[in-house]
Motif scaffolding. Structure first.
Motif, PDB file in Angstrom:
ATOM      1  N   ASN A   1       0.850  -1.185   0.000  1.00 33.60           N
ATOM      2  CA  ASN A   1       0.000   0.000   0.000  1.00 33.60           C
ATOM      3  C   ASN A   1       0.889   1.239   0.000  1.00 33.60           C
ATOM      4  N   ILE A   2       0.551   2.212  -0.820  1.00 32.71           N
ATOM      5  CA  ILE A   2       1.345   3.446  -0.878  1.00 32.71           C
ATOM      6  C   ILE A   2       0.844   4.445   0.153  1.00 32.71           C
ATOM      7  N   ILE A   3       1.785   5.061   0.875  1.00 30.79           N
ATOM      8  CA  ILE A   3       1.489   6.209   1.732  1.00 30.79           C
ATOM      9  C   ILE A   3       2.071   7.423   1.014  1.00 30.79           C
ATOM     10  N   TRP A   4       1.205   8.217   0.394  1.00 27.46           N
ATOM     11  CA  TRP A   4       1.678   9.364  -0.377  1.00 27.46           C
ATOM     12  C   TRP A   4       2.097  10.511   0.537  1.00 27.46           C
ATOM     13  N   TYR A   5       3.118  11.237   0.116  1.00 27.99           N
ATOM     14  CA  TYR A   5       3.489  12.476   0.791  1.00 27.99           C
ATOM     15  C   TYR A   5       3.920  13.489  -0.273  1.00 27.99           C
ATOM     16  N   GLU A   6       3.862  14.770   0.083  1.00 29.63           N
ATOM     17  CA  GLU A   6       4.250  15.830  -0.846  1.00 29.63           C
ATOM     18  C   GLU A   6       5.606  16.438  -0.493  1.00 29.63           C
ATOM     19  N   SER A   7       5.914  16.519   0.798  1.00 28.65           N
ATOM     20  CA  SER A   7       7.219  17.037   1.227  1.00 28.65           C
ATOM     21  C   SER A   7       7.805  16.084   2.257  1.00 28.65           C
ATOM     22  N   TYR A   8       9.132  15.999   2.280  1.00 32.38           N
ATOM     23  CA  TYR A   8       9.812  15.016   3.114  1.00 32.38           C
ATOM     24  C   TYR A   8       9.539  15.203   4.604  1.00 32.38           C
ATOM     25  N   ASP A   9       9.291  16.450   5.018  1.00 37.37           N
ATOM     26  CA  ASP A   9       9.066  16.670   6.444  1.00 37.37           C
ATOM     27  C   ASP A   9       7.728  16.118   6.929  1.00 37.37           C
ATOM     28  N   GLU A  10       6.896  15.643   6.001  1.00 40.27           N
ATOM     29  CA  GLU A  10       5.644  14.986   6.402  1.00 40.27           C
ATOM     30  C   GLU A  10       5.903  13.604   7.006  1.00 40.27           C
ATOM     31  N   ILE A  11       6.960  12.933   6.566  1.00 43.35           N
ATOM     32  CA  ILE A  11       7.177  11.535   6.957  1.00 43.35           C
ATOM     33  C   ILE A  11       7.372  11.390   8.464  1.00 43.35           C
ATOM     34  N   PRO A  12       8.259  12.191   9.117  1.00 48.67           N
ATOM     35  CA  PRO A  12       8.380  12.049  10.579  1.00 48.67           C
ATOM     36  C   PRO A  12       7.060  12.271  11.302  1.00 48.67           C
ATOM     37  N   ARG A  13       6.249  13.218  10.823  1.00 47.26           N
ATOM     38  CA  ARG A  13       4.949  13.471  11.467  1.00 47.26           C
ATOM     39  C   ARG A  13       4.023  12.274  11.313  1.00 47.26           C
ATOM     40  N   ILE A  14       4.044  11.661  10.134  1.00 48.56           N
ATOM     41  CA  ILE A  14       3.201  10.486   9.922  1.00 48.56           C
ATOM     42  C   ILE A  14       3.647   9.332  10.810  1.00 48.56           C
ATOM     43  N   LEU A  15       4.955   9.150  10.953  1.00 51.78           N
ATOM     44  CA  LEU A  15       5.467   8.080  11.826  1.00 51.78           C
ATOM     45  C   LEU A  15       5.035   8.309  13.264  1.00 51.78           C
ATOM     46  N   LYS A  16       5.009   9.558  13.688  1.00 56.45           N
ATOM     47  CA  LYS A  16       4.539   9.852  15.045  1.00 56.45           C
ATOM     48  C   LYS A  16       3.057   9.514  15.172  1.00 56.45           C
ATOM     49  N   ASP A  17       2.284   9.808  14.122  1.00 60.12           N
ATOM     50  CA  ASP A  17       0.849   9.500  14.144  1.00 60.12           C
ATOM     51  C   ASP A  17       0.625   7.992  14.260  1.00 60.12           C
TER      52      ASP A  17
END
Length: 495
Positions: free
Chosen positions: A474-490
């Motif tokens: 399954n793809i987890i889309w993001y637009e900017s790299y700084d979104e990834i740490p926030r998603i991992l925290k979520d």
């Protein structure tokens, strides 16, 4: 038309064949729903559903709202898992669950007894029920078979991407579900190292090439080194060898085969890897910190069973060490992690900055060059392949910083996907922005209307989802790299 013959024919296509059969069944169910004046909503058009389809007014004599899940085969454990999953996404108290198995249900009475244990009403369909629908809608079913590939394609591109962020939130909840189960692994790629300023593959190769030439006395001053760098970049533009081929060239130039020169090659790669780090980035980047946080055991135990990294560096190890967490870096077949250790598998080799901390580090298989990669790719039972395949089969894997273009990883995903009913792995991929795609320096670079470009990008993203789905991802889309740490925290918060 016989469903058994259709199934056998399509399963020759590997994991993709399973989804063709699934598409056939979904369209057959839609025909059945329409014939009785009802409606069938498939997952592609209903982001709030984590099931294959939803019949709000029931279907085929089942007169209540119905969530529908199609599986390859059925078992008590699988039923338990699906029912528990249904509890998390149920819409109303009277919603029932229909599980359709492509394989024969050997003991329907057992599953009837099993369904009585659940508060929800659970129905089971097997091949007899499927064949009954085919017979009922014989002409339409035959037409479906003849146009199956186009149907699958249309299903993929008809998926609306307007609410992709809402869909992503649902995927994140699914990741959190797997994370909370403890049957969860992480797979890390170059994007993780880049977040801490380490050089990308091309930068490292160019620097090593310059180092090789200057060691031969072709450049003695910084200005000459800069000139050589320029020459190398131009050579690669014109000649264009692959990164793995250039690495082979470098390895031959820096090491002719003796143990002493092999050590020199490893030392050169290691020195350049860390010397080229962009110091403007924190070595403990937000991304590395968020990965380490997920690896931190809770009061009920560890959530992450293992970490597989395709990177050579030891940046994650440093962060875990600072947190006082117990781990074991594994880079050769005989290594084993202790019962309290988090295993970190360096499946392409390991180049820690301080090699004295790791005994037997010289035994690491370094897939830096073409021949090293071929060794791993060509040996089906190479320990790194077995570790990757075992993780893909036994756990849900979250892939961070991986482009998923590596042929060996895609081969292993293809193998593991054959035993999956639904994608259970997850990968972060960057979504292409309209402005980024259509313009450069504020000027349009694509000779097409904005509507055409946006439609193309929507379909491009949908087809990427479909391709990854066939590989079990399954793809987890993001637009900017700084979104990834926030998603991992979520993910950590959502358990």
């Amino acid at each position: 038309m016989n469903f058994n013959i259709l199934e056998e024919k399509l399963f020759d296509y590997g994991s993709g064949g399973y989804y063709l059969v699934e598409s056939f069944l979904l369209e057959l169910l839609r025909i059945e729903a329409v014939s009785s004046g009802s409606e069938l909503i498939t997952e592609e058009r209903n982001s709030k559903s984590r099931f294959d389809a939803y019949a709000p007014n029931g279907l085929a004599g089942i007169n209540q709202p119905l969530a529908i899940e199609i599986v390859h085969s059925i078992s008590p454990n699988k039923v338990n898992s699906i029912v528990n999953w249904h509890k998390k996404f149920i819409r109303s108290e009277n919603e029932a669950l229909l599980i359709i198995s492509m394989r024969e249900i050997k003991s329907s009475s057992y599953f009837e007894k099993l369904s009585s244990n659940f508060k929800e009403k659970v129905f089971f369909w097997g091949k007899d029920e499927i064949q009954g629908l085919i017979k009922k809608h014989q002409a339409e079913a035959t037409k479906l078979v003849n146009t199956l590939f186009s149907i699958r394609f249309k299903q993929a591109i008809s998926r609306s991407s307007d609410d992709w962020k809402e869909q992503r939130n649902e995927v994140i909840k699914e990741v959190a579900y797997h994370y909370s189960s403890g049957r969860f692994s992480m797979m890390l790629g170059a994007g993780v190292s880049s977040s801490a300023g380490l050089p990308d593959w091309d930068t490292l190769l160019n620097s090593l090439f310059v180092s090789m030439l200057t060691d031969d006395g072709l450049g003695e001053k910084k200005t000459e080194n800069d000139q050589i760098s320029s020459i190398v970049r131009r050579l690669r533009e014109i000649d264009g060898p692959s990164a793995l081929m250039l690495a082979r060239y470098l390895r031959k130039g820096l090491s002719s085969g003796s143990s002493e020169e092999q050590s020199k090659f490893i030392e050169s790669v290691t020195n350049q890897l860390y010397a080229l780090r962009n110091k403007r980035f924190s070595i403990n980047s937000p991304l590395i910190k968020s990965i380490a946080s997920l690896c931190t055991p809770s009061r009920t135990g560890a959530r992450v069973r293992s970490v597989l990294t395709y990177n050579f560096d030891d940046l994650l190890e440093r962060e875990l060490l600072e947190r006082g967490l117990s781990f074991k870096s594994i880079f050769e077949e005989i290594d084993l992690a202790g019962p309290e250790d988090l295993p970190i598998y360096h499946v392409h080799g390991f180049l820690p900055e301080d090699r004295t901390n790791y005994p037997n580090i010289d035994q690491s298989t370094l897939a830096f060059s073409e021949e090293g990669y071929h060794q791993i790719y060509g040996e089906a039972y190479h320990w790194s392949n077995l570790i990757q395949l075992n993780s893909l089969k036994e756990t849900a894997c979250l892939m961070v910083g991986l482009s998923l273009t590596d042929p060996n990883l895609r081969r292993l995903l293809e193998i593991s996907a054959k035993s999956l009913d639904k994608p259970k792995h997850f990968a972060f991929l960057k979504r292409i922005d309209y402005e980024e795609f259509a313009k450069e320096g504020g000027k349009s670079v694509v000779n097409a209307s904005a509507t055409t470009i946006r439609t193309f990008l929507e379909r491009h993203h949908s087809l990427n989802e479909e391709v990854m789905r066939e590989l079990g991802v399954n793809i987890i889309w993001y637009e900017s790299y700084d979104e990834i740490p926030r998603i991992l925290k979520d993910i950590g918060k959502n358990i």
